[in-house]
Design a protein around this motif. Structure first.
Motif, PDB file in Angstrom:
ATOM      1  N   ALA A  97      39.827  26.405  46.941  1.00  8.91           N
ATOM      2  CA  ALA A  97      38.871  26.689  45.763  1.00  8.91           C
ATOM      3  C   ALA A  97      39.291  26.989  44.619  1.00  8.91           C
ATOM      4  O   ALA A  97      40.571  27.679  44.562  1.00  8.91           O
ATOM      5  CB  ALA A  97      37.882  27.894  46.228  1.00  8.91           C
ATOM      6  N   ARG A 155      40.175  28.934  41.265  1.00 14.53           N
ATOM      7  CA  ARG A 155      40.326  30.078  40.888  1.00 14.53           C
ATOM      8  C   ARG A 155      40.456  30.550  39.483  1.00 14.53           C
ATOM      9  O   ARG A 155      41.337  29.811  38.896  1.00 14.53           O
ATOM     10  CB  ARG A 155      41.051  30.932  41.506  1.00 14.53           C
ATOM     11  CG  ARG A 155      40.710  31.139  43.146  1.00 14.53           C
ATOM     12  CD  ARG A 155      41.687  32.418  43.745  1.00 14.53           C
ATOM     13  NE  ARG A 155      41.355  33.684  43.228  1.00 14.53           N
ATOM     14  CZ  ARG A 155      42.164  34.645  43.536  1.00 14.53           C
ATOM     15  NH1 ARG A 155      43.382  34.454  44.154  1.00 14.53           N
ATOM     16  NH2 ARG A 155      41.892  35.852  42.997  1.00 14.53           N
ATOM     17  N   ASP A 163      39.643  36.290  37.686  1.00 14.01           N
ATOM     18  CA  ASP A 163      38.770  36.432  38.952  1.00 14.01           C
ATOM     19  C   ASP A 163      38.642  37.661  39.632  1.00 14.01           C
ATOM     20  O   ASP A 163      37.745  38.422  39.904  1.00 14.01           O
ATOM     21  CB  ASP A 163      38.658  35.198  39.968  1.00 14.01           C
ATOM     22  CG  ASP A 163      38.041  33.860  39.496  1.00 14.01           C
ATOM     23  OD1 ASP A 163      37.463  33.942  38.367  1.00 14.01           O
ATOM     24  OD2 ASP A 163      38.344  33.320  40.388  1.00 14.01           O
ATOM     25  N   SER A 164      40.013  38.293  39.615  1.00 18.21           N
ATOM     26  CA  SER A 164      40.400  39.518  40.315  1.00 18.21           C
ATOM     27  C   SER A 164      39.906  40.774  39.337  1.00 18.21           C
ATOM     28  O   SER A 164      39.849  41.933  39.943  1.00 18.21           O
ATOM     29  CB  SER A 164      41.653  39.676  40.550  1.00 18.21           C
ATOM     30  OG  SER A 164      42.610  39.674  39.141  1.00 18.21           O
TER      31      SER A 164
END
Length: 204
Positions: free
Chosen positions: A12, A14, A18-19
Motif C-alpha cells: 500500500a 504511504r 502518515d505516521s
C-alpha cells in the motif's frame, strides 16, 4: 512435489507524514492541522510575452496570478505565483490530461514539469498567526496577508510556501518540499506544545 507458490499482498502506498497525521490532528484545539490528500502538482515556467495566455487560461480554468498571490479556479485548482516566470499548479482532482494539455498550450513559450511527489500540503485552521509567529517573519495580519496571498519564506529552518485561504488569516496552507515535510510537521507539533505567541497589534 513442487512447493506451492506464495502470494504476497500488494504494497500500500504511504505518505511521508502518515505516521504524524493523528498527532497533528489532535495536537491542539486552538489550531486544527490537516495533511491534505496527494494532488497533481505541475511546475510551469512561462514567457508571458510569447505565450498564448488565452490557451493557458482555457487549460487551467483561470488566469495566472500575479506576484505574491495565488488563485483558485472554479474547478478547484490552485495556481501559485513562485517567481516572475514561474507558477505552481495544484490539481486535487488529479486530471489525467492536464499535464499534456498544458504542455501543448505553452509549446514554444515555456515548460511544464510534473512535480507531484516533490511537495506536500498542510492546512492550518484557527489561531494560525499566533502559531506561525513562532517561526516566521511574515506579517500574517489580514491587511498584509489577505485571502489569496502567497509567499515563499522560512518556517523555522525550512522554506515553505504560505498560501492564505481566508480573509482573516485563520486558514493557511503550507506547501513544503517532501524532504522537509517531517521537519515542518515536527516543528508544528513542538510549537503547539507551548503557549501560542501573540503578535503585536498591526502597526504597533
Amino acid at each position: 512435489m513442487m512447493a506451492e507458490a506464495k502470494t504476497t499482498a500488494p504494497l500500500a502506498a504511504r505518505g511521508i507524514l502518515d505516521s504524524r497525521i493523528e498527532s497533528l490532528a489532535n495536537a491542539s484545539d486552538a489550531v486544527r492541522i490537516e495533511v491534505l490528500p496527494p494532488a497533481v502538482q505541475l511546475n510551469l515556467r512561462l514567457d508571458t510575452a510569447r505565450a498564448s495566455l488565452d490557451a493557458v487560461r482555457d487549460v487551467l480554468g483561470g488566469d495566472l496570478p500575479g506576484p505574491l498571490s495565488s488563485a483558485t479556479t472554479p474547478a478547484g485548482r490552485t495556481l501559485v505565483w513562485l517567481g516572475p516566470d514561474e507558477w505552481l499548479v495544484i490539481d486535487p482532482m488529479r486530471t489525467a490530461e492536464l499535464e499534456a494539455s498544458l504542455r501543448a498550450a505553452v509549446a514554444g513559450a515555456g515548460a511544464v514539469v510534473e512535480q507531484s511527489g516533490q511537495r506536500i500540503s498542510i492546512l492550518l485552521e484557527g489561531d494560525v498567526p499566533a502559531l506561525l509567529a513562532k517561526g516566521t517573519a511574515i506579517d500574517l495580519h489580514p491587511d498584509e496577508f489577505p485571502r489569496g496571498a502567497a509567499v515563499q519564506a522560512m518556517l523555522g529552518q525550512a522554506v515553505v510556501v504560505f498560501v492564505s485561504r481566508s480573509d482573516d488569516a485563520s486558514r493557511v496552507e503550507l506547501i513544503a518540499r517532501t524532504s522537509f515535510a517531517p521537519y515542518v510537521a515536527d516543528w508544528l507539533l513542538d510549537a503547539l506544545a507551548d503557549p501560542l505567541a501573540y503578535p503585536a497589534p498591526h502597526g504597533g
